[in-house]
Write a protein that holds these residues in place. Structure first.
Motif, PDB file in Angstrom:
ATOM      1  N   ALA A  53      39.451  17.741  33.928  1.00 22.62           N
ATOM      2  CA  ALA A  53      38.564  18.832  34.464  1.00 22.62           C
ATOM      3  C   ALA A  53      37.817  17.528  34.563  1.00 22.62           C
ATOM      4  O   ALA A  53      36.499  17.291  35.229  1.00 22.62           O
ATOM      5  N   THR A  54      37.109  15.541  33.826  1.00 22.96           N
ATOM      6  CA  THR A  54      36.256  15.026  34.229  1.00 22.96           C
ATOM      7  C   THR A  54      37.201  14.595  35.365  1.00 22.96           C
ATOM      8  O   THR A  54      35.827  14.513  36.544  1.00 22.96           O
ATOM      9  N   ASP A  55      37.822  13.886  35.625  1.00 22.12           N
ATOM     10  CA  ASP A  55      38.542  13.403  36.715  1.00 22.12           C
ATOM     11  C   ASP A  55      38.601  14.272  38.529  1.00 22.12           C
ATOM     12  O   ASP A  55      38.028  14.020  39.525  1.00 22.12           O
ATOM     13  N   LEU A  56      38.598  15.519  38.585  1.00 18.82           N
ATOM     14  CA  LEU A  56      38.227  16.958  39.184  1.00 18.82           C
ATOM     15  C   LEU A  56      36.903  17.781  39.716  1.00 18.82           C
ATOM     16  O   LEU A  56      36.865  18.651  40.445  1.00 18.82           O
ATOM     17  N   GLY A  57      36.695  17.264  38.524  1.00 19.32           N
ATOM     18  CA  GLY A  57      34.884  18.176  38.089  1.00 19.32           C
ATOM     19  C   GLY A  57      35.572  19.698  38.283  1.00 19.32           C
ATOM     20  O   GLY A  57      34.594  19.824  39.024  1.00 19.32           O
ATOM     21  N   LEU A  58      36.334  20.283  36.839  1.00 17.33           N
ATOM     22  CA  LEU A  58      36.348  21.399  36.831  1.00 17.33           C
ATOM     23  C   LEU A  58      35.542  21.939  35.719  1.00 17.33           C
ATOM     24  O   LEU A  58      35.586  21.906  34.848  1.00 17.33           O
ATOM     25  N   SER A  59      35.401  23.672  36.131  1.00 22.18           N
ATOM     26  CA  SER A  59      34.297  24.602  34.690  1.00 22.18           C
ATOM     27  C   SER A  59      35.368  24.378  34.134  1.00 22.18           C
ATOM     28  O   SER A  59      36.663  24.850  34.465  1.00 22.18           O
ATOM     29  N   GLN A  64      41.282  27.064  32.901  1.00 29.16           N
ATOM     30  CA  GLN A  64      42.562  27.347  32.084  1.00 29.16           C
ATOM     31  C   GLN A  64      42.923  28.552  32.895  1.00 29.16           C
ATOM     32  O   GLN A  64      43.952  28.605  32.358  1.00 29.16           O
ATOM     33  N   TRP A  65      42.877  28.125  33.889  1.00 33.10           N
ATOM     34  CA  TRP A  65      43.541  28.628  34.736  1.00 33.10           C
ATOM     35  C   TRP A  65      45.618  27.733  35.650  1.00 33.10           C
ATOM     36  O   TRP A  65      46.036  28.183  36.001  1.00 33.10           O
ATOM     37  N   ILE A  66      45.337  26.393  34.832  1.00 31.59           N
ATOM     38  CA  ILE A  66      45.946  25.351  35.051  1.00 31.59           C
ATOM     39  C   ILE A  66      47.167  26.117  34.311  1.00 31.59           C
ATOM     40  O   ILE A  66      47.995  25.983  34.126  1.00 31.59           O
ATOM     41  N   SER A 113      42.161  18.973  44.201  1.00 30.68           N
ATOM     42  CA  SER A 113      41.620  19.678  44.060  1.00 30.68           C
ATOM     43  C   SER A 113      41.875  19.844  42.583  1.00 30.68           C
ATOM     44  O   SER A 113      43.175  20.967  42.715  1.00 30.68           O
ATOM     45  N   GLY A 114      40.943  21.233  42.423  1.00 27.80           N
ATOM     46  CA  GLY A 114      41.525  22.637  41.252  1.00 27.80           C
ATOM     47  C   GLY A 114      42.562  23.580  42.041  1.00 27.80           C
ATOM     48  O   GLY A 114      43.247  23.936  41.550  1.00 27.80           O
ATOM     49  N   PRO A 115      41.748  24.081  43.039  1.00 25.70           N
ATOM     50  CA  PRO A 115      42.689  25.107  43.377  1.00 25.70           C
ATOM     51  C   PRO A 115      44.059  24.896  43.627  1.00 25.70           C
ATOM     52  O   PRO A 115      45.324  25.692  44.195  1.00 25.70           O
ATOM     53  N   LEU A 116      44.584  23.288  43.978  1.00 30.83           N
ATOM     54  CA  LEU A 116      45.552  23.216  45.049  1.00 30.83           C
ATOM     55  C   LEU A 116      46.311  23.140  43.445  1.00 30.83           C
ATOM     56  O   LEU A 116      47.713  23.339  43.512  1.00 30.83           O
ATOM     57  N   LEU A 117      46.306  22.458  42.671  1.00 29.65           N
ATOM     58  CA  LEU A 117      46.747  22.343  40.937  1.00 29.65           C
ATOM     59  C   LEU A 117      46.624  23.279  40.878  1.00 29.65           C
ATOM     60  O   LEU A 117      48.400  23.626  40.215  1.00 29.65           O
ATOM     61  N   ALA A 119      47.776  26.125  42.359  1.00 31.58           N
ATOM     62  CA  ALA A 119      48.931  27.069  42.844  1.00 31.58           C
ATOM     63  C   ALA A 119      49.570  25.984  42.468  1.00 31.58           C
ATOM     64  O   ALA A 119      50.808  27.121  43.064  1.00 31.58           O
ATOM     65  N   SER A 120      50.227  25.007  42.499  1.00 30.38           N
ATOM     66  CA  SER A 120      51.608  24.448  41.863  1.00 30.38           C
ATOM     67  C   SER A 120      51.612  24.520  40.614  1.00 30.38           C
ATOM     68  O   SER A 120      52.792  24.328  39.831  1.00 30.38           O
ATOM     69  N   ARG A 121      50.896  25.158  40.276  1.00 31.35           N
ATOM     70  CA  ARG A 121      51.155  25.048  38.351  1.00 31.35           C
ATOM     71  C   ARG A 121      51.645  26.615  38.880  1.00 31.35           C
ATOM     72  O   ARG A 121      52.419  27.206  38.481  1.00 31.35           O
ATOM     73  N   PHE A 122      50.637  27.088  39.571  1.00 31.11           N
ATOM     74  CA  PHE A 122      52.260  29.199  40.071  1.00 31.11           C
ATOM     75  C   PHE A 122      52.946  28.728  40.549  1.00 31.11           C
ATOM     76  O   PHE A 122      53.851  29.939  39.894  1.00 31.11           O
ATOM     77  N   ILE A 123      52.955  28.185  41.299  1.00 35.62           N
ATOM     78  CA  ILE A 123      55.087  27.747  41.958  1.00 35.62           C
ATOM     79  C   ILE A 123      55.988  27.194  41.083  1.00 35.62           C
ATOM     80  O   ILE A 123      57.061  27.898  40.912  1.00 35.62           O
ATOM     81  N   LYS A 124      55.307  26.502  39.916  1.00 40.08           N
ATOM     82  CA  LYS A 124      55.957  25.777  39.382  1.00 40.08           C
ATOM     83  C   LYS A 124      56.779  27.055  38.156  1.00 40.08           C
ATOM     84  O   LYS A 124      57.607  27.115  37.830  1.00 40.08           O
ATOM     85  N   GLY A 125      55.658  28.266  37.665  1.00 41.01           N
ATOM     86  CA  GLY A 125      55.392  29.111  36.602  1.00 41.01           C
ATOM     87  C   GLY A 125      57.583  30.492  37.224  1.00 41.01           C
ATOM     88  O   GLY A 125      57.712  30.634  36.944  1.00 41.01           O
ATOM     89  N   LEU A 126      56.081  30.630  38.638  1.00 43.25           N
ATOM     90  CA  LEU A 126      57.424  31.042  39.197  1.00 43.25           C
ATOM     91  C   LEU A 126      58.712  30.667  39.728  1.00 43.25           C
ATOM     92  O   LEU A 126      60.052  31.222  39.312  1.00 43.25           O
ATOM     93  N   SER A 127      58.906  29.075  40.097  1.00 44.91           N
ATOM     94  CA  SER A 127      60.699  28.518  39.888  1.00 44.91           C
ATOM     95  C   SER A 127      61.423  28.900  38.598  1.00 44.91           C
ATOM     96  O   SER A 127      62.531  28.722  38.428  1.00 44.91           O
TER      97      SER A 127
END
Length: 506
Positions: A53-59, A64-66, A113-117, A119-127
């Protein structure tokens, strides 16, 4: 004991002392590595969230979506992943999904960026939704049913618990360097497992699909699971009685009804509904949901208690959980023998009893750390419960299932685990927040008081799992009861009555 799952199996002739070949051991180690990675990834990301959150400036909402992105991909696609393993070949599905997991791990560690992170988490969950059921079905079709399979499954499921425990410790260490290392660590491990899997994992036959694929079932089933997990994850924030939540639950119910209708009519269903007519199978699925759901909710509360109220660091919190993981790891090779001797119903019931007692003891926590008197006994009992229950549930769910449906049942079991975790965590979170003691203005005692109802619900969930399991003990005793083979001469009416065979049904 009659059951729609009880089919003839060559495994009945397996012997407990049959030695495994080096390739068999290699196959098991590759599958264990994938399961280890799944659990490791889930547990590591939680500790890294503040740094992300600190590094990427996420709310907070984005943050929580990570976590939720991974759960969404994993829980939503498990049924499809399990059936794909049966239809397309277990080895192929497992290795392709493992390669995707490695690439997604690399992507997650390099994004800015938060959205890309997310997305990568969703792909990992999918795999993971494909590697988990494919890996479990490879074990159940490679190792003979009985002592061999029980031993393999006890080692396999222990790797999940070990990975989860080690992830907590590793995340505390790696986050001190950079949160990116927590994302990157699984990539090289997955790559090594992939290379080894290409050499070790045996080729598997595909199911005959001349009757066609169940595309409508795959679409409605996957959509229903995705929407259910999404709704449960978002409900605490949107409100359980909000229009969005209620409409989402209604849409989920409609999709599930359509899925059931399609599966009943399909020649090649994504999920053969007949498997749930077995009491043994149904108890395994409900037990898995209660077991994992209560544990995830307990860990959430215990972590908040240790860090927020006791002021412990992430590493100190991880070390507090470590005794449970160590106990699981040390007992991994023995659980198969225990199951062989006592049977899954008794072992699962014992594990749930330990689980209930562990949660009940933890209810005694207060604002003064009581590690030796309260926390350590809870963790040791929790470790014993995990060691006994998780392997036994896997064994019970997959025993007596034909090879052509092992992927389907494995996907169903993992779906029960993930959906149970998502649903019960959301329920417990709602119970905690209902007290209205969140925020910096709340006193430590008020926060602790808000945790207690959540712990009580966690204990109740485990108790429900125990009660479900106890019904299996009664059925198991009926199945083991000797049938009368010699009739003592009495009256003609009594003789005819006693000579009639007694049917046993589960």
């Amino acid at each position: 004991m009659t059951s729609p799952l009880n089919v003839p199996s060559p495994a009945a002739s397996s012997t407990p002392d049959e030695r495994w070949s080096p390739r068999l051991w290699g196959t098991l180690l590759v599958l264990c590595a994938a399961m280890f990675l799944d659990a490791l990834d889930v547990s590591m990301v939680g500790v890294a969230l503040p740094s992300i959150a600190t590094d990427l400036g996420l709310s907070t909402a984005t943050l929580q979506w990570i976590v939720s992105g991974y759960i969404l991909g994993y829980g939503g696609l498990l049924l499809l992943g399990g059936r794909a393993a049966d239809l397309l070949g277990r080895r192929r599905v497992f290795l392709i999904a493992l390669a995707v997991f490695a690439l997604a791990s690399l992507l997650g560690g390099l994004v800015d960026s938060g959205p890309l992170l997310i997305a990568s988490r969703f792909i990992k969950g999918l795999s993971a939704a494909f590697t988990a059921p494919a890996g479990l079905s490879i074990i159940t079709t490679t190792f003979k049913e009985g002592p061999q399979r029980n031993r393999a499954l006890s080692i396999y499921t222990t790797c999940a618990a070990t990975g989860f425990s080690m992830g907590l410790v590793l995340s505390g260490l790696l986050t001190e360097l950079s949160w990116r290392w927590t994302m990157l660590l699984p990539a090289p491990i997955a790559l090594v497992a992939l290379v080894a899997g290409l050499r070790m994992i045996p080729h598997s036959d595909r199911e005959d699909t001349r009757g066609g694929y169940d595309v409508p079932g795959a679409v409605t089933g996957t959509a229903a699971m995705l929407l259910l997990v999404f709704t449960v994850v978002q409900a605490p924030e949107a409100g359980w009685t909000s229009a969005r939540t209620l409409l989402s639950f209604l849409a989920t119910a409609i999709l599930l009804a359509a899925f059931v209708t399609i599966e009943r009519r399909s020649a090649n269903p994504l999920l053969r509904l007949g498997v749930l007519r077995s009491g043994t199978q149904l108890r395994a699925q409900l037990g898995a949901a209660a077991f994992f759901g209560s544990y995830v909710a307990f860990q959430f509360i215990a972590t908040q208690y240790m860090q927020s109220l006791l002021g412990w660091s992430a590493l100190q919190t991880a070390l507090a959980f470590l005794p449970a993981g160590v106990l699981v790891a040390l007992s991994s090779t023995k659980i198969g023998d225990v199951v062989d001797r006592f049977g899954t119903p008794r072992v699962i019931a014992t594990g749930f009893t330990f689980l209930v007692v562990a949660y009940a003891i933890f209810l005694q926590v207060d604002l003064t750390p009581r590690y030796a008197a309260v926390i350590l006994p809870s963790m040791l009992l929790l470790g014993a419960a995990c060691a006994l229950t998780f392997p036994s549930l896997n064994i019970q769910a997959t025993n007596g299932v034909g090879d052509d449906e092992q992927g389907m049942v494995s996907g169903l079991l993992n779906t029960s685990i993930q959906v149970g975790g998502a649903v019960f965590l959301a329920v417990v979170t709602a119970v905690i927040t209902a007290g209205g003691h969140e925020g910096t203005a709340a006193s430590p005692q008020a926060v602790l008081d808000s945790f207690r109802p959540g712990l009580a619900v966690v204990t109740a969930i485990a108790l429900a799992g125990l009660l479900i399991t106890l019904t299996g003990l009664r059925a198991d005793r009926r199945a083991r009861a000797p049938r009368p083979s010699v009739v003592v001469a009495k009256s003609p009416g009594r003789r005819a009555e006693e000579a009639e065979p007694v049917g046993v049904r589960d």
